[in-house]
Motif scaffolding. Structure first.
Motif, mmCIF file in Angstrom:
data_model
loop_
_atom_site.group_PDB
_atom_site.id
_atom_site.type_symbol
_atom_site.label_atom_id
_atom_site.label_comp_id
_atom_site.label_asym_id
_atom_site.label_seq_id
_atom_site.Cartn_x
_atom_site.Cartn_y
_atom_site.Cartn_z
ATOM 1 N N GLN A 105 -13.586 0.117 1.581
ATOM 2 C CA GLN A 105 -14.038 0.409 0.222
ATOM 3 C C GLN A 105 -12.837 0.542 -0.698
ATOM 4 O OE1 GLN A 105 -17.211 0.872 -1.352
ATOM 5 N NE2 GLN A 105 -15.811 0.789 -3.103
ATOM 6 N N MET A 106 -12.821 -0.243 -1.782
ATOM 7 C CA MET A 106 -11.760 -0.109 -2.773
ATOM 8 C C MET A 106 -12.018 1.088 -3.676
ATOM 9 S SD MET A 106 -10.449 -3.837 -4.006
ATOM 10 C CE MET A 106 -9.232 -4.671 -2.969
ATOM 11 N N VAL A 107 -10.920 1.765 -4.045
ATOM 12 C CA VAL A 107 -10.994 2.913 -4.948
ATOM 13 C C VAL A 107 -10.117 2.648 -6.161
ATOM 14 C CG1 VAL A 107 -11.569 4.615 -3.188
ATOM 15 C CG2 VAL A 107 -9.165 4.068 -3.625
ATOM 16 N N ASP A 108 -10.339 3.422 -7.209
ATOM 17 C CA ASP A 108 -9.640 3.191 -8.476
ATOM 18 C C ASP A 108 -8.260 3.859 -8.487
ATOM 19 O OD1 ASP A 108 -9.234 2.169 -10.964
ATOM 20 O OD2 ASP A 108 -10.422 3.680 -12.022
ATOM 21 N N VAL A 109 -7.497 3.565 -7.451
ATOM 22 C CA VAL A 109 -6.073 3.906 -7.377
ATOM 23 C C VAL A 109 -5.364 2.576 -7.169
ATOM 24 C CG1 VAL A 109 -4.277 5.133 -6.116
ATOM 25 C CG2 VAL A 109 -6.534 6.180 -6.387
ATOM 26 N N TYR A 110 -4.469 2.216 -8.056
ATOM 27 C CA TYR A 110 -3.960 0.844 -8.029
ATOM 28 C C TYR A 110 -2.476 0.765 -8.364
ATOM 29 C CZ TYR A 110 -4.656 1.355 -13.072
ATOM 30 O OH TYR A 110 -4.627 1.821 -14.366
ATOM 31 N N ASP A 111 -1.867 -0.313 -7.859
ATOM 32 C CA ASP A 111 -0.513 -0.701 -8.266
ATOM 33 C C ASP A 111 -0.633 -1.712 -9.401
ATOM 34 O OD1 ASP A 111 0.387 0.798 -6.122
ATOM 35 O OD2 ASP A 111 0.803 -0.937 -4.837
ATOM 36 N N ASP A 112 0.292 -1.654 -10.348
ATOM 37 C CA ASP A 112 0.384 -2.699 -11.376
ATOM 38 C C ASP A 112 1.196 -3.858 -10.818
ATOM 39 O OD1 ASP A 112 -0.898 -1.312 -13.601
ATOM 40 O OD2 ASP A 112 0.849 0.001 -13.554
ATOM 41 N N ILE A 113 0.687 -5.067 -10.967
ATOM 42 C CA ILE A 113 1.408 -6.279 -10.592
ATOM 43 C C ILE A 113 1.598 -7.104 -11.861
ATOM 44 C CG2 ILE A 113 1.440 -8.360 -9.158
ATOM 45 C CD1 ILE A 113 1.437 -5.881 -7.455
ATOM 46 N N ILE A 114 2.833 -7.269 -12.284
ATOM 47 C CA ILE A 114 3.129 -8.020 -13.507
ATOM 48 C C ILE A 114 3.982 -9.231 -13.122
ATOM 49 C CG2 ILE A 114 4.152 -7.944 -15.817
ATOM 50 C CD1 ILE A 114 3.772 -4.809 -15.569
ATOM 51 N N ILE A 115 3.421 -10.423 -13.303
ATOM 52 C CA ILE A 115 4.100 -11.664 -12.938
ATOM 53 C C ILE A 115 4.565 -12.354 -14.221
ATOM 54 C CG2 ILE A 115 3.913 -13.852 -11.699
ATOM 55 C CD1 ILE A 115 1.519 -12.639 -10.181
ATOM 56 N N THR A 116 5.845 -12.648 -14.299
ATOM 57 C CA THR A 116 6.426 -13.258 -15.495
ATOM 58 C C THR A 116 7.226 -14.492 -15.110
ATOM 59 O OG1 THR A 116 6.650 -11.025 -16.433
ATOM 60 C CG2 THR A 116 7.834 -12.813 -17.542
ATOM 61 N N LYS A 149 -4.223 -5.594 -11.570
ATOM 62 C CA LYS A 149 -4.315 -4.345 -10.814
ATOM 63 C C LYS A 149 -4.569 -4.662 -9.342
ATOM 64 C CE LYS A 149 -6.177 -1.580 -14.636
ATOM 65 N NZ LYS A 149 -7.338 -0.797 -15.133
ATOM 66 N N ALA A 150 -3.762 -4.058 -8.471
ATOM 67 C CA ALA A 150 -3.943 -4.194 -7.024
ATOM 68 C C ALA A 150 -4.516 -2.876 -6.508
ATOM 69 C CB ALA A 150 -2.609 -4.495 -6.350
ATOM 70 N N TYR A 151 -5.815 -2.871 -6.183
ATOM 71 C CA TYR A 151 -6.503 -1.633 -5.824
ATOM 72 C C TYR A 151 -6.278 -1.247 -4.365
ATOM 73 C CZ TYR A 151 -9.016 -2.072 -10.232
ATOM 74 O OH TYR A 151 -9.323 -2.177 -11.560
ATOM 75 N N GLY A 152 -6.180 0.049 -4.117
ATOM 76 C CA GLY A 152 -6.086 0.559 -2.759
ATOM 77 C C GLY A 152 -7.459 0.640 -2.113
ATOM 78 N N LYS A 153 -7.466 0.753 -0.771
ATOM 79 C CA LYS A 153 -8.732 0.850 -0.046
ATOM 80 C C LYS A 153 -8.741 2.111 0.823
ATOM 81 C CE LYS A 153 -7.175 -0.002 4.270
ATOM 82 N NZ LYS A 153 -7.257 0.968 5.385
ATOM 83 N N ILE A 154 -9.945 2.545 1.136
ATOM 84 C CA ILE A 154 -10.143 3.553 2.165
ATOM 85 C C ILE A 154 -11.103 2.981 3.199
ATOM 86 C CG2 ILE A 154 -9.647 5.575 0.732
ATOM 87 C CD1 ILE A 154 -12.649 5.933 0.306
ATOM 88 N N ASN A 155 -11.063 3.540 4.395
ATOM 89 C CA ASN A 155 -11.996 3.155 5.460
ATOM 90 C C ASN A 155 -13.073 4.224 5.581
ATOM 91 O OD1 ASN A 155 -9.031 2.291 6.462
ATOM 92 N ND2 ASN A 155 -10.537 0.761 7.101
ATOM 93 N N LEU A 156 -14.303 3.874 5.215
ATOM 94 C CA LEU A 156 -15.408 4.824 5.356
ATOM 95 C C LEU A 156 -15.747 5.041 6.821
ATOM 96 C CD1 LEU A 156 -17.697 3.554 2.442
ATOM 97 C CD2 LEU A 156 -16.032 5.425 2.408
ATOM 98 N N GLY A 157 -15.503 4.032 7.624
ATOM 99 C CA GLY A 157 -15.660 4.133 9.073
ATOM 100 C C GLY A 157 -14.693 3.165 9.714
ATOM 101 N N LEU A 158 -14.087 3.556 10.833
ATOM 102 C CA LEU A 158 -13.127 2.671 11.491
ATOM 103 C C LEU A 158 -13.246 2.842 13.004
ATOM 104 C CD1 LEU A 158 -9.365 2.221 10.477
ATOM 105 C CD2 LEU A 158 -10.209 1.925 12.800
ATOM 106 N N ASP A 159 -13.548 1.745 13.687
ATOM 107 C CA ASP A 159 -13.647 1.746 15.139
ATOM 108 C C ASP A 159 -12.696 0.703 15.716
ATOM 109 O OD1 ASP A 159 -14.489 2.405 17.656
ATOM 110 O OD2 ASP A 159 -16.509 1.578 17.472
ATOM 111 N N VAL A 160 -12.029 1.050 16.800
ATOM 112 C CA VAL A 160 -11.164 0.121 17.529
ATOM 113 C C VAL A 160 -11.896 -0.239 18.815
ATOM 114 C CG1 VAL A 160 -8.905 -0.260 18.574
ATOM 115 C CG2 VAL A 160 -9.111 1.211 16.554
ATOM 116 N N LEU A 161 -12.337 -1.484 18.916
ATOM 117 C CA LEU A 161 -13.227 -1.883 20.005
ATOM 118 C C LEU A 161 -12.484 -2.227 21.287
ATOM 119 C CD1 LEU A 161 -15.659 -4.170 17.974
ATOM 120 C CD2 LEU A 161 -15.875 -1.720 18.460
#
Length: 289
Positions: free
Chosen positions: A34-45, A7-19
């Motif tokens: 922060q990773m959240v439980d929304v994910y891509d399936d990665i199947i390697i064969t 599972k490749a989990y997506g992330k959100i930014n709880l805070g984001l600053d560009v310095l």
């Protein structure tokens, strides 16, 4: 091992600053990922086609995508370790594409971890992070996972404990945002309001969901929201229906809202589904350490 599903989990930014903008053209950032439980399936064969790396989309249209981050991750390790085994990488996409949730970077990081496991390369997480930064600024974080402060271009990482338990709505409007456009139009020296990243980290360490939520802020909204007002419409609907706070993730346009009450979150989901504001919608939670 001939097949591996991850599972490749997506992330959100709880805070984001560009310095600031750096001499190399990148920007120095400070953010909480922060990773959240929304994910891509990665199947390697493994396949019998030696020296061939095939990437397949969730529609199973086979593509030898040399610009695809998962392909690049596999190729990097195959070249370094002189691997000639053929493989196929199938990706079932759920993370919004071009949505500010690092879907491509997470697919890349998960492929690095999968190839490491499948071929017993014995690379540590730190080893994979060092290689990952060559492929994308968010890749080291996606290898590390969970919750972290990210600095530099995103590669300097400090792990944090998981924030307090809550419900998270992820809403992607029917628009796509160019990350290059956002970075090209943000003016760090003109930013007047910035997130309190250190204060947010302290609230997370103290287990204070309400303080953490009150500090959610993303300076990239200064660029993205005027171009795509639908982002503000989604935020407004979330906050008016019980979200503790709502902001855009990354360069957008995906919006998330934090809820302390499941009933309020489910009600907001119903309202968003009835609206014309979203094309992808998830009710999820944080991935815990």
């Amino acid at each position: 091992m001939d097949k591996l599903a991850l599972k490749a989990y997506g992330k959100i930014n709880l805070g984001l600053d560009v310095l600031r903008k750096r001499p190399d053209g990148y920007h120095d950032l400070k953010m909480i990922m922060q990773m959240v439980d929304v994910y891509d399936d990665i199947i390697i064969t493994k396949t019998d086609r030696k020296n061939e790396i095939i990437v397949a989309t969730d529609k199973f249209v086979l593509e030898n995508e040399k610009g695809n981050l998962a392909y690049m991750a596999a190729k990097l390790l195959f070249d370094e370790f002189d691997i000639h085994q053929g493989i196929e990488i199938k990706i079932n996409k759920r993370i919004p594409i071009a949505g500010g949730m690092a879907g491509g970077s997470s697919d890349c990081a998960t492929t690095l971890m999968g190839i490491n496991e499948m071929f017993d390369l014995k690379l540590s997480k730190e080893d994979l992070m060092k290689r990952g930064v060559k492929l994308g600024a968010d890749v080291p974080y996606c290898v590390l996972g969970k919750t972290a402060i990210a600095e530099g271009i995103g590669e300097i990482l400090t792990p944090l404990p998981t924030p307090p338990s809550c419900y998270v709505i992820i809403a992607k409007p029917p628009v796509s945002v160019s990350t290059a456009f956002v970075y090209g139009n943000i003016r760090p020296d003109e930013i007047t309001k910035r997130p309190d990243i250190d204060g947010m980290a302290e609230a997370i360490k103290n287990g204070d969901l309400y303080k953490m939520s009150s500090l959610l802020y993303n300076v990239m909204e200064d660029v993205t929201v005027p171009e795509y007002p639908i982002i503000a419409d989604i935020k407004k609907m979330m906050i008016e229906n019980g979200a503790l706070n709502s902001i855009m993730s990354g360069s957008g346009p995906t919006v998330f809202g934090i809820y302390d009450n499941l009933e309020k979150a489910e009600n907001t989901m119903k309202l968003l589904k009835k609206s014309n504001l979203t094309e992808q919608l998830y009710l999820t939670k944080f991935i815990e350490n």
